[in-house]
Structures are given as C-alpha cells and as structure tokens.
Design a protein around this motif. Structure first.
Motif, PDB file in Angstrom:
ATOM      1  N   THR A  99      10.133 -20.202  46.066  1.00 18.25           N
ATOM      2  CA  THR A  99      10.419 -20.171  44.640  1.00 18.25           C
ATOM      3  C   THR A  99      10.414 -18.739  44.137  1.00 18.25           C
ATOM      4  O   THR A  99       9.410 -18.037  44.260  1.00 18.25           O
ATOM      5  CB  THR A  99       9.358 -20.978  43.865  1.00 18.25           C
ATOM      6  N   TRP A 100      11.559 -18.312  43.571  1.00 14.60           N
ATOM      7  CA  TRP A 100      11.606 -17.013  42.918  1.00 14.60           C
ATOM      8  C   TRP A 100      11.158 -17.193  41.472  1.00 14.60           C
ATOM      9  O   TRP A 100      11.675 -18.047  40.767  1.00 14.60           O
ATOM     10  CB  TRP A 100      13.021 -16.442  42.916  1.00 14.60           C
ATOM     11  N   THR A 101      10.217 -16.393  41.050  1.00 18.90           N
ATOM     12  CA  THR A 101       9.821 -16.370  39.642  1.00 18.90           C
ATOM     13  C   THR A 101      10.153 -14.988  39.097  1.00 18.90           C
ATOM     14  O   THR A 101      10.382 -14.042  39.864  1.00 18.90           O
ATOM     15  CB  THR A 101       8.316 -16.638  39.472  1.00 18.90           C
ATOM     16  N   LEU A 102      10.180 -14.874  37.773  1.00 21.54           N
ATOM     17  CA  LEU A 102      10.461 -13.571  37.173  1.00 21.54           C
ATOM     18  C   LEU A 102       9.398 -12.546  37.565  1.00 21.54           C
ATOM     19  O   LEU A 102       9.710 -11.382  37.812  1.00 21.54           O
ATOM     20  CB  LEU A 102      10.545 -13.701  35.650  1.00 21.54           C
ATOM     21  N   ALA A 103       8.157 -12.987  37.640  1.00 22.29           N
ATOM     22  CA  ALA A 103       7.082 -12.069  38.028  1.00 22.29           C
ATOM     23  C   ALA A 103       7.268 -11.584  39.463  1.00 22.29           C
ATOM     24  O   ALA A 103       7.034 -10.406  39.763  1.00 22.29           O
ATOM     25  CB  ALA A 103       5.732 -12.754  37.867  1.00 22.29           C
ATOM     26  N   ARG A 104       7.705 -12.465  40.337  1.00 22.81           N
ATOM     27  CA  ARG A 104       7.935 -12.065  41.724  1.00 22.81           C
ATOM     28  C   ARG A 104       9.116 -11.095  41.826  1.00 22.81           C
ATOM     29  O   ARG A 104       9.078 -10.132  42.598  1.00 22.81           O
ATOM     30  CB  ARG A 104       8.191 -13.297  42.596  1.00 22.81           C
ATOM     31  N   ILE A 105      10.166 -11.368  41.064  1.00 25.18           N
ATOM     32  CA  ILE A 105      11.329 -10.471  41.087  1.00 25.18           C
ATOM     33  C   ILE A 105      10.929  -9.110  40.520  1.00 25.18           C
ATOM     34  O   ILE A 105      11.350  -8.061  41.031  1.00 25.18           O
ATOM     35  CB  ILE A 105      12.504 -11.093  40.325  1.00 25.18           C
ATOM     36  N   LYS A 106      10.094  -9.106  39.492  1.00 26.03           N
ATOM     37  CA  LYS A 106       9.578  -7.853  38.920  1.00 26.03           C
ATOM     38  C   LYS A 106       8.819  -7.065  39.985  1.00 26.03           C
ATOM     39  O   LYS A 106       9.005  -5.855  40.135  1.00 26.03           O
ATOM     40  CB  LYS A 106       8.670  -8.179  37.735  1.00 26.03           C
ATOM     41  N   THR A 107       7.976  -7.747  40.731  1.00 23.56           N
ATOM     42  CA  THR A 107       7.223  -7.097  41.798  1.00 23.56           C
ATOM     43  C   THR A 107       8.151  -6.568  42.883  1.00 23.56           C
ATOM     44  O   THR A 107       7.966  -5.456  43.387  1.00 23.56           O
ATOM     45  CB  THR A 107       6.204  -8.090  42.392  1.00 23.56           C
ATOM     46  N   LEU A 108       9.165  -7.350  43.236  1.00 28.05           N
ATOM     47  CA  LEU A 108      10.135  -6.928  44.248  1.00 28.05           C
ATOM     48  C   LEU A 108      10.873  -5.666  43.802  1.00 28.05           C
ATOM     49  O   LEU A 108      11.062  -4.733  44.585  1.00 28.05           O
ATOM     50  CB  LEU A 108      11.131  -8.057  44.531  1.00 28.05           C
ATOM     51  N   ILE A 109      11.273  -5.608  42.538  1.00 34.38           N
ATOM     52  CA  ILE A 109      11.961  -4.423  42.019  1.00 34.38           C
ATOM     53  C   ILE A 109      11.026  -3.217  42.098  1.00 34.38           C
ATOM     54  O   ILE A 109      11.445  -2.121  42.482  1.00 34.38           O
ATOM     55  CB  ILE A 109      12.440  -4.663  40.568  1.00 34.38           C
ATOM     56  N   GLY A 110       9.779  -3.409  41.754  1.00 33.39           N
ATOM     57  CA  GLY A 110       8.813  -2.316  41.838  1.00 33.39           C
ATOM     58  C   GLY A 110       8.620  -1.825  43.258  1.00 33.39           C
ATOM     59  O   GLY A 110       8.588  -0.614  43.513  1.00 33.39           O
ATOM     60  N   ARG A 111       8.491  -2.756  44.207  1.00 32.16           N
ATOM     61  CA  ARG A 111       8.292  -2.374  45.609  1.00 32.16           C
ATOM     62  C   ARG A 111       9.525  -1.702  46.205  1.00 32.16           C
ATOM     63  O   ARG A 111       9.423  -0.721  46.921  1.00 32.16           O
ATOM     64  CB  ARG A 111       7.972  -3.615  46.446  1.00 32.16           C
ATOM     65  N   ARG A 112      10.685  -2.300  45.937  1.00 28.20           N
ATOM     66  CA  ARG A 112      11.917  -1.857  46.595  1.00 28.20           C
ATOM     67  C   ARG A 112      12.526  -0.614  45.956  1.00 28.20           C
ATOM     68  O   ARG A 112      13.022   0.266  46.644  1.00 28.20           O
ATOM     69  CB  ARG A 112      12.927  -3.018  46.573  1.00 28.20           C
ATOM     70  N   PHE A 113      12.508  -0.532  44.615  1.00 27.42           N
ATOM     71  CA  PHE A 113      13.224   0.534  43.918  1.00 27.42           C
ATOM     72  C   PHE A 113      12.293   1.491  43.167  1.00 27.42           C
ATOM     73  O   PHE A 113      12.765   2.453  42.576  1.00 27.42           O
ATOM     74  CB  PHE A 113      14.220  -0.070  42.925  1.00 27.42           C
ATOM     75  N   HIS A 114      10.987   1.198  43.142  1.00 25.84           N
ATOM     76  CA  HIS A 114      10.011   2.025  42.426  1.00 25.84           C
ATOM     77  C   HIS A 114      10.383   2.175  40.955  1.00 25.84           C
ATOM     78  O   HIS A 114      10.308   3.253  40.378  1.00 25.84           O
ATOM     79  CB  HIS A 114       9.849   3.397  43.092  1.00 25.84           C
ATOM     80  N   LYS A 115      10.813   1.066  40.355  1.00 25.63           N
ATOM     81  CA  LYS A 115      11.158   1.011  38.931  1.00 25.63           C
ATOM     82  C   LYS A 115      10.294  -0.062  38.293  1.00 25.63           C
ATOM     83  O   LYS A 115       9.987  -1.081  38.910  1.00 25.63           O
ATOM     84  CB  LYS A 115      12.633   0.652  38.740  1.00 25.63           C
ATOM     85  N   THR A 116       9.919   0.154  37.047  1.00 20.76           N
ATOM     86  CA  THR A 116       9.045  -0.778  36.348  1.00 20.76           C
ATOM     87  C   THR A 116       9.837  -1.541  35.295  1.00 20.76           C
ATOM     88  O   THR A 116      10.470  -0.930  34.439  1.00 20.76           O
ATOM     89  CB  THR A 116       7.888  -0.035  35.671  1.00 20.76           C
ATOM     90  N   TYR A 117       9.818  -2.859  35.386  1.00 23.18           N
ATOM     91  CA  TYR A 117      10.419  -3.753  34.410  1.00 23.18           C
ATOM     92  C   TYR A 117       9.331  -4.644  33.843  1.00 23.18           C
ATOM     93  O   TYR A 117       8.339  -4.914  34.513  1.00 23.18           O
ATOM     94  CB  TYR A 117      11.475  -4.658  35.065  1.00 23.18           C
ATOM     95  N   THR A 118       9.545  -5.148  32.643  1.00 20.30           N
ATOM     96  CA  THR A 118       8.702  -6.222  32.133  1.00 20.30           C
ATOM     97  C   THR A 118       9.311  -7.536  32.608  1.00 20.30           C
ATOM     98  O   THR A 118      10.454  -7.571  33.068  1.00 20.30           O
ATOM     99  CB  THR A 118       8.659  -6.215  30.599  1.00 20.30           C
ATOM    100  N   VAL A 119       8.565  -8.611  32.470  1.00 22.80           N
ATOM    101  CA  VAL A 119       9.094  -9.921  32.861  1.00 22.80           C
ATOM    102  C   VAL A 119      10.319 -10.255  32.006  1.00 22.80           C
ATOM    103  O   VAL A 119      11.331 -10.752  32.513  1.00 22.80           O
ATOM    104  CB  VAL A 119       7.998 -11.006  32.734  1.00 22.80           C
ATOM    105  N   GLN A 120      10.244  -9.940  30.693  1.00 20.73           N
ATOM    106  CA  GLN A 120      11.385 -10.185  29.813  1.00 20.73           C
ATOM    107  C   GLN A 120      12.562  -9.294  30.208  1.00 20.73           C
ATOM    108  O   GLN A 120      13.715  -9.708  30.115  1.00 20.73           O
ATOM    109  CB  GLN A 120      11.017  -9.927  28.346  1.00 20.73           C
ATOM    110  N   GLY A 121      12.266  -8.081  30.659  1.00 18.11           N
ATOM    111  CA  GLY A 121      13.325  -7.173  31.104  1.00 18.11           C
ATOM    112  C   GLY A 121      14.018  -7.693  32.349  1.00 18.11           C
ATOM    113  O   GLY A 121      15.240  -7.566  32.502  1.00 18.11           O
TER     114      GLY A 121
END
Length: 179
Positions: A99-121
C-alpha cells in the motif's frame, strides 16, 4: 495572496501587478501623494505605502516582479524517476505491505531526491501529474470468485424483488383519477 487550489498568480496577473507598481513609481517621481496614487490605480493605500518604501530603498528594480512564489521541487524528469520508483512497489522500498500512502511517498521523495514535501504537497504533486487516490477492495482470502458468480446468476434473481414497470401510476397528474 493565496488561493484555495494551492496555486498562485498566473504570469499575466504578475505582469499586470508589476505594471501597477511601475505606474505608482512614475507617480512617486512626479511627487504625487500616496492617497492620490491609490485612488488613481484603484489599490489599497497600504500597498502604495509599501511600494513607496521599496522604491525609495531600491528604485524601480525593487518594484519588479520576482517571479512565481515557488517552483516545483520535482521537475518532470525527476517525477518520471519517482513514477518508476513507485512502480517497484512499497515492498521494494522496505515497507511490509503493498500500500502506497502519501506519507510513504513523502518519505520516498526525501530518501531518493533529498527534497522535503508536506503530505498535502505530495497529494498536490500527484494530482498535478494525473494520479488519483485508489482504495483497495477488501476481499476475503477465502473468496471463491466462481461460487460468487454462480450465486449472482442463479440465486440473486430469485431473492431480488421484481421491479415495478415505469409508467403513470394511480396518482399521476397526467391522468384524472377514476371515481
């Protein structure tokens, strides 16, 4: 000014506002009063006061538009990489279920691209690229699709009450009631 959809000003609207500020600068050069400039340009007096302060400190360059309020953190090329990562599935990235959740995708973006998003972002980013929320159908592990299909075909028609035919009824306005 912020908008409910999460957007900002369009390029045309930014250019329009910059023209207003530059017209105010022309008024500053002429020595016009702030209130007169505000009435002429049909803007709030406080805006003219802010513009005059910026103009006095930096000239017309200080009144120029600074572009959009923010740029997307992930370019289209990086989003394509993110899509490939999402296609691998959550298990490939260390989560215990599929299951992909927004929080997991946020974490993936942080790990993979070193960028910070909010869950709403993250939600806005995915929506902007055509993704939508998907809710998995909850099905029992023991479910027998053939048995379900047979029950729907054979048993359900007997259980379901027959439907009334459509047409004018006894209280129809098109036909007078019989007495």
């Amino acid at each position: 000014m912020r908008y409910a959809q999460g957007g900002g000003l369009t390029a045309e609207r930014r250019a329009f506002r910059e023209r207003l500020r530059l017209e105010a600068a022309a008024g500053f050069v002429r020595g016009d009063d702030n209130a007169a400039i505000a009435r002429q340009l049909r803007v709030h007096l406080r805006s003219v006061q802010r513009w005059r302060l910026a103009w006095s400190q930096g000239g017309e360059r200080a009144l120029a538009t600074k572009g959009p309020a923010s740029y997307p953190l992930l370019s289209d090329e990086l989003f394509a990489v993110l899509e490939r990562e999402l296609d691998k599935g959550p298990v490939a990235h260390g989560w215990p279920d599929q299951t992909w959740t927004l929080a997991r995708i946020k974490t993936l973006i942080g790990r993979r691209f070193h960028k910070t998003y909010t869950v709403q972002g993250v939600a806005a980013l995915l929506k902007r690229h055509g993704w939508s929320a998907q809710v998995p159908a909850r099905r029992a592990v023991e479910r027998d699709e053939a048995a379900v299909a047979g029950w729907v075909k054979d048993t359900w028609p007997q259980v379901e009450a027959p439907r009334r035919r459509s047409g004018p009824g006894s209280c129809s306005k098109t036909k007078p009631a019989l007495r």
